[in-house]
Design an enzyme around this catalytic site. Structure first.
Site, PDB file in Angstrom:
ATOM      1  N   ASN A   7     -26.072  22.371 -49.005  1.00 58.61           N
ATOM      2  CA  ASN A   7     -26.250  21.244 -48.099  1.00 58.61           C
ATOM      3  C   ASN A   7     -27.148  20.239 -48.835  1.00 58.61           C
ATOM      4  O   ASN A   7     -28.355  20.412 -48.897  1.00 58.61           O
ATOM      5  CB  ASN A   7     -26.906  21.755 -46.817  1.00 58.61           C
ATOM      6  N   ARG A  66     -21.457  21.358 -47.431  1.00 60.18           N
ATOM      7  CA  ARG A  66     -21.467  20.662 -46.158  1.00 60.18           C
ATOM      8  C   ARG A  66     -21.327  19.172 -46.462  1.00 60.18           C
ATOM      9  O   ARG A  66     -22.137  18.593 -47.189  1.00 60.18           O
ATOM     10  CB  ARG A  66     -22.778  20.909 -45.429  1.00 60.18           C
ATOM     11  N   HIS A 155     -21.520  17.414 -36.084  1.00 53.68           N
ATOM     12  CA  HIS A 155     -21.834  18.812 -35.732  1.00 53.68           C
ATOM     13  C   HIS A 155     -20.564  19.647 -35.539  1.00 53.68           C
ATOM     14  O   HIS A 155     -20.599  20.692 -34.884  1.00 53.68           O
ATOM     15  CB  HIS A 155     -22.642  18.914 -34.403  1.00 53.68           C
ATOM     16  N   ARG A 214     -33.994  10.367 -32.344  1.00 54.57           N
ATOM     17  CA  ARG A 214     -32.971   9.334 -32.097  1.00 54.57           C
ATOM     18  C   ARG A 214     -32.826   9.058 -30.613  1.00 54.57           C
ATOM     19  O   ARG A 214     -32.895   9.976 -29.791  1.00 54.57           O
ATOM     20  CB  ARG A 214     -31.611   9.786 -32.647  1.00 54.57           C
ATOM     21  N   GLU A 356     -24.341  27.468 -39.180  1.00 51.68           N
ATOM     22  CA  GLU A 356     -23.478  26.566 -39.938  1.00 51.68           C
ATOM     23  C   GLU A 356     -23.178  27.105 -41.336  1.00 51.68           C
ATOM     24  O   GLU A 356     -22.068  26.947 -41.837  1.00 51.68           O
ATOM     25  CB  GLU A 356     -24.113  25.167 -40.015  1.00 51.68           C
TER      26      GLU A 356
END
Ligand code: ADP
Length: 371
Positions: A7, A66, A155, A214, A356
């Site tokens: 990642n 990823r 996601h 956010r 993940e």
């Protein structure tokens, strides 16, 4: 098959080496670009040393990356070649913080281990099944044609993995219901028969839920107002992506501290939990309708898996759907997929831990085995 999952961020590189469910090594290289780790190639040299130490005589069979943005092209994981790398690079404008880092990581590995198969696993891919009525914004078509402005959703790797886990727990072939992935970033997905049909993140991961830093949904006119007030593009980016959400409401982006403060009576923290849980409850109601009647509501990721009080705050607002949590099941701590609602709840509420890296490794092994 031994898989290295990568990642790549702009200044960091997270990795995990897996063989099936076993994690053989993992780590994080930070501050790429500074003196000790001048670039991604140097970061990979460090990963190589750490991995070699952990694996001894054995070696890696494939790498899974990823990749945040797969645009409209990628609806599943793909074996990487030069053309695929260039295609990912062409999507850089859509994910300026993430895709360039992934491309850099891919090229660094191609250079270092040219014969190692590499697979790209996209955060957007699971949402490629969204119907047009869900992905279209009500703006002139030109914005879509010229700039690719539409809802992509993110996601996806996590939502897909959790949808499979929920189906397994429910004993059904394919999941129909609502998944709330609540980490630092947060999104909801409406899933019907195992396919994503709507999701709260949009053109970028900024839309939708109240997140760590956010804002999620706001009236876009606020941006125009602030521009007229003298805010720059960079100010607005920082404001909405880094200084809003839980952090904007309370001063901290960490749900653990927000929960603790709320428990000890802090009014701002209590309000933040209310704003965030109310927003999520509205999405769950909407997506219950979108999927034609959910068979379950699923919580996942850091907050979804661990913050019992936040789950309770959400479900307490969903009484109109007939949902009811079992307080003691909700309070139980566990790493396993589980039901946390009462038998009389209209449909079950579940916690299904996400992973993940496991999902990327699985997808990578499948692509390599099939190639
Ligand atoms: P990321 O999106 O970075 O992968 P995670 O899925 O790890 O994030 O989720 C991070 C969030 O989970 C943080 O807000 C953190 O406070 C929250 N979290 C983790 N453990 C707990 C806990 N025990 N109680 C409440 N919140 C928690």
């Amino acid at each position: 098959m031994i898989i290295l999952v990568i990642n790549s961020g702009s200044s960091s590189l997270k990795y995990q080496v897996r063989e099936g469910d076993d994690v053989l090594a993992e780590g994080l290289v930070e501050r790429i670009g500074e003196a000790e780790v001048p670039d991604h190639a140097a970061a990979l040299d460090r990963v190589d040393r750490e991995v070699a130490e952990a694996l001894g005589e054995r070696t890696i069979d494939a790498v899974g990356h990823r990749v945040v943005h797969g645009g409209e092209r990628f609806s599943e994981p793909v074996l990487i070649d030069n053309e695929i790398t260039r295609a990912i690079e062409r999507l850089n404008p859509l994910a300026p913080l993430h895709n360039p880092a992934a491309v850099t990581g891919i090229r660094a590995i191609t250079e270092k281990w040219p014969d190692l198969p590499q697979v790209a696993v996209f955060d957007t891919a699971f949402h490629r099944t969204l119907p047009e009525r869900a992905w279209r914004y009500a703006v002139p078509d030109e914005l879509y044609r010229k700039h690719g402005i539409r809802r992509y959703g993110f996601h996806g790797t996590s939502h897909a993995y959790v949808a499979r886990g929920a189906a397994e727990l429910l004993g059904t072939d394919a999941f129909t219901g609502v998944i709330a992935h609540l980490g630092n970033g947060a999104s909801v997905a409406a899933v019907r028969d195992g396919e994503s049909i709507d999701t709260s993140m949009g053109f970028t991961p900024l839309e939708g839920l109240v997140m760590g830093t956010r804002s999620g949904d706001i009236d876009p006119s606020i941006l125009l107002f602030l521009l007229r007030e003298g805010y720059s593009e960079k100010d607005l980016d920082t404001l909405l992506n880094r200084n809003s959400g839980l952090k904007g409401l309370t001063g901290t982006n960490d749900m653990r501290s927000v929960s603790e403060s709320a428990d000890s009576g802090d009014e701002r923290a209590k309000l933040a939990v209310e704003v965030a849980s109310y927003r999520l409850a509205k999405y769950v109601g909407g997506y219950h309708v979108a999927v034609g009647g959910a068979e379950a509501l699923v919580f996942t990721a850091g907050i979804g898996e661990n913050a019992a009080d936040f789950r309770a705050a959400v479900v307490s607002k969903l009484g109109a759907l007939g949902l009811e949590l079992d307080e003691s099941l909700n309070a139980e701590r566990s790493k396993h997929a589980r039901v946390i609602s009462t038998p009389s709840s209209a449909f079950p509420v579940l916690v299904v831990p996400t992973d993940e890296e496991a999902a990327i490794a699985e997808a990578t092994a499948a692509v390599v085995a099939g190639s």
